[in-house]
Design a protein around this motif. Structure first.
Motif, mmCIF file in Angstrom:
data_model
loop_
_atom_site.group_PDB
_atom_site.id
_atom_site.type_symbol
_atom_site.label_atom_id
_atom_site.label_comp_id
_atom_site.label_asym_id
_atom_site.label_seq_id
_atom_site.Cartn_x
_atom_site.Cartn_y
_atom_site.Cartn_z
ATOM 1 N N MET A 85 0.828 -1.212 0.000
ATOM 2 C CA MET A 85 0.000 0.000 0.000
ATOM 3 C C MET A 85 0.860 1.259 0.000
ATOM 4 N N TYR A 86 1.885 1.294 0.870
ATOM 5 C CA TYR A 86 2.729 2.476 0.941
ATOM 6 C C TYR A 86 3.510 2.701 -0.348
ATOM 7 N N ILE A 87 3.939 1.644 -1.015
ATOM 8 C CA ILE A 87 4.668 1.805 -2.272
ATOM 9 C C ILE A 87 3.776 2.465 -3.318
ATOM 10 N N PHE A 88 2.547 1.971 -3.441
ATOM 11 C CA PHE A 88 1.592 2.608 -4.351
ATOM 12 C C PHE A 88 1.356 4.065 -3.952
ATOM 13 N N PHE A 89 1.130 4.275 -2.655
ATOM 14 C CA PHE A 89 0.732 5.592 -2.173
ATOM 15 C C PHE A 89 1.802 6.642 -2.452
ATOM 16 N N TYR A 90 3.062 6.315 -2.148
ATOM 17 C CA TYR A 90 4.117 7.293 -2.365
ATOM 18 C C TYR A 90 4.398 7.515 -3.846
ATOM 19 N N GLN A 91 4.213 6.473 -4.676
ATOM 20 C CA GLN A 91 4.390 6.656 -6.111
ATOM 21 C C GLN A 91 3.342 7.603 -6.685
ATOM 22 N N SER A 92 2.156 7.610 -6.080
ATOM 23 C CA SER A 92 1.081 8.442 -6.618
ATOM 24 C C SER A 92 1.424 9.922 -6.562
ATOM 25 N N PHE A 93 2.244 10.345 -5.608
ATOM 26 C CA PHE A 93 2.611 11.757 -5.493
ATOM 27 C C PHE A 93 3.541 12.197 -6.621
ATOM 28 N N LEU A 94 4.150 11.238 -7.325
ATOM 29 C CA LEU A 94 4.970 11.574 -8.480
ATOM 30 C C LEU A 94 4.123 11.788 -9.726
ATOM 31 N N LEU A 95 2.861 11.361 -9.672
ATOM 32 C CA LEU A 95 1.994 11.418 -10.843
ATOM 33 C C LEU A 95 0.855 12.420 -10.702
ATOM 34 N N LEU A 96 0.512 12.771 -9.466
ATOM 35 C CA LEU A 96 -0.654 13.601 -9.211
ATOM 36 C C LEU A 96 -0.312 14.738 -8.269
ATOM 37 N N SER A 97 -1.155 15.744 -8.264
ATOM 38 C CA SER A 97 -1.055 16.790 -7.252
ATOM 39 C C SER A 97 -1.608 16.248 -5.936
ATOM 40 N N VAL A 98 -1.273 16.914 -4.845
ATOM 41 C CA VAL A 98 -1.751 16.468 -3.533
ATOM 42 C C VAL A 98 -3.276 16.448 -3.458
ATOM 43 N N PRO A 99 -3.977 17.494 -3.928
ATOM 44 C CA PRO A 99 -5.446 17.432 -3.882
ATOM 45 C C PRO A 99 -6.019 16.249 -4.658
ATOM 46 N N GLU A 100 -5.402 15.914 -5.786
ATOM 47 C CA GLU A 100 -5.884 14.771 -6.572
ATOM 48 C C GLU A 100 -5.677 13.470 -5.823
ATOM 49 N N LEU B 155 -5.548 13.054 -2.574
ATOM 50 C CA LEU B 155 -6.530 13.020 -1.491
ATOM 51 C C LEU B 155 -7.929 12.723 -2.012
ATOM 52 N N LEU B 156 -8.270 13.298 -3.152
ATOM 53 C CA LEU B 156 -9.584 13.048 -3.732
ATOM 54 C C LEU B 156 -9.757 11.580 -4.090
ATOM 55 N N PHE B 157 -8.745 10.985 -4.713
ATOM 56 C CA PHE B 157 -8.881 9.612 -5.192
ATOM 57 C C PHE B 157 -8.848 8.576 -4.075
ATOM 58 N N THR B 158 -8.397 8.969 -2.874
ATOM 59 C CA THR B 158 -8.421 8.013 -1.758
ATOM 60 C C THR B 158 -9.820 7.817 -1.200
ATOM 61 N N ILE B 159 -10.778 8.631 -1.598
ATOM 62 C CA ILE B 159 -12.115 8.541 -1.004
ATOM 63 C C ILE B 159 -12.881 7.314 -1.463
ATOM 64 N N PHE B 160 -12.347 6.560 -2.425
ATOM 65 C CA PHE B 160 -13.069 5.380 -2.904
ATOM 66 C C PHE B 160 -12.857 4.149 -2.027
ATOM 67 N N THR B 161 -12.004 4.248 -1.004
ATOM 68 C CA THR B 161 -11.725 3.094 -0.137
ATOM 69 C C THR B 161 -12.981 2.477 0.465
ATOM 70 N N PRO B 162 -13.980 3.261 0.948
ATOM 71 C CA PRO B 162 -15.181 2.627 1.508
ATOM 72 C C PRO B 162 -15.903 1.698 0.541
ATOM 73 N N LEU B 163 -15.908 2.040 -0.737
ATOM 74 C CA LEU B 163 -16.562 1.176 -1.711
ATOM 75 C C LEU B 163 -15.861 -0.173 -1.802
ATOM 76 N N TYR B 164 -14.529 -0.141 -1.790
ATOM 77 C CA TYR B 164 -13.785 -1.398 -1.855
ATOM 78 C C TYR B 164 -14.017 -2.243 -0.606
ATOM 79 N N GLY C 9 -2.141 8.040 -12.595
ATOM 80 C CA GLY C 9 -2.114 8.362 -11.177
ATOM 81 C C GLY C 9 -3.341 7.859 -10.458
ATOM 82 N N PHE C 10 -4.500 7.993 -11.085
ATOM 83 C CA PHE C 10 -5.741 7.491 -10.504
ATOM 84 C C PHE C 10 -5.641 5.993 -10.238
ATOM 85 N N LEU C 11 -5.122 5.241 -11.214
ATOM 86 C CA LEU C 11 -5.001 3.795 -11.063
ATOM 87 C C LEU C 11 -4.017 3.428 -9.951
#
Length: 289
Positions: free
Chosen positions: A71-86, A88-97, A139-141
């Protein structure tokens, strides 16, 4: 629920500590590895290997490897592809999973949990949506990979815990969880880390000690323990309660800009989804009895 609320408050402080004192200053892979090492040291003195069978030990290690390590490897890589607001926005889908995985692992389908999870996503989206830049698909993926790992770890621990006797002291076996995470975090730092970007000040070391011993050590244990004592709907909703809690702490202590109207509205939607879930659960239990 008390465990989840307590850890939500605990992690709300952690987000700001990382952003203020570590992000962009200390190598992220080192920070992850150090957090996992310290968390493992908290529980190793309590470890009683004979309490779990070999398959159960491997399962718990696998959950730690996925929920923390990958999880942390994915998470830290995402900051190289997206802005911080993006991010944070894309993490909101966790409840659905969480709702979908929980139903899948326990062999059921509960549409109402999916409804309350969607409401929690909506509330978090109200708080965090700041628009999107073009070219964000990869980045979303990547963020969804992190979300899936975190959700799978929580739901997997719920499933594993259901197979264990209630009398088994969970703190006496949880070190296997962190040892599994270490099997991912240490090689990741060795292969991808930057040894020249280690903590340079006592404050940075202090923050890492806090994050490792308390936020990762005590925090993940209590969060996963709490995940076994609530229904899937409440667990899903509480995953997004971290967003308004983290923003509120950041605003009060570090005086960062935040839209108070959106914060209040989104927080009210998340709280409302939790209230709706609890009302439905109370009506459902007597009928089941």
């Amino acid at each position: 629920m008390g465990y989840l609320v307590g850890v939500t408050v605990l992690w709300a402080f952690s987000f700001s500590l990382i952003g203020v004192y570590l992000a962009g200053q200390v190598d992220s892979y080192f920070a992850v590895a150090m957090r996992v090492v310290l968390a493992a040291l908290v529980f190793l003195p309590f470890l009683r290997p004979g309490l779990l069978r070999g398959r159960q030990r491997l399962a718990l290690m696998g959950l730690g490897a996925v929920q923390l390590g990958v999880m942390y490897i994915f998470f830290y890589q995402s900051f190289l592809l997206l802005s911080v607001p993006e991010v944070l926005l894309f993490t909101i889908f966790t409840p659905l999973y969480i709702t979908l995985l929980d139903d899948a692992l326990f062999g059921r389908f509960t549409p109402f949990y999916l409804l309350t999870a969607v409401l929690a996503v909506l509330g978090a989206g109200v708080i965090r949506y700041d628009g999107l830049d073009s070219g964000f698909l990869l980045g979303f993926l990547v963020v969804q990979g992190a979300n899936l790992c975190f959700a799978l770890g929580q739901v997997g621990f719920r499933r594993l815990s259901a197979e264990l006797p209630d009398s088994l002291p969970r703190h006496s076996v949880f070190a296997w969880f962190y040892l599994g995470a270490l099997a991912v975090a240490l090689p990741a730092f060795a292969l991808l880390g930057n040894a020249s970007a280690l903590p340079a000040t006592p404050v940075q070391w202090g923050v890492l000690l806090w994050l490792g011993l308390v936020a990762s050590g005590v925090g993940y244990f209590l969060w996963n323990l709490g995940a076994t004592r609530v229904d899937a709907g409440a667990l899903a909703i509480m995953n997004n309660a971290l967003i308004p809690a983290g923003l509120l702490v950041n605003l009060v202590i570090w005086n960062r800009d935040a839209d108070l109207v959106r914060l209040a509205l989104g927080g009210a939607i998340i709280a409302g989804s939790l209230w709706l879930n609890e009302c439905w659960l109370k009506r459902r239990v007597p009928r089941a009895a």
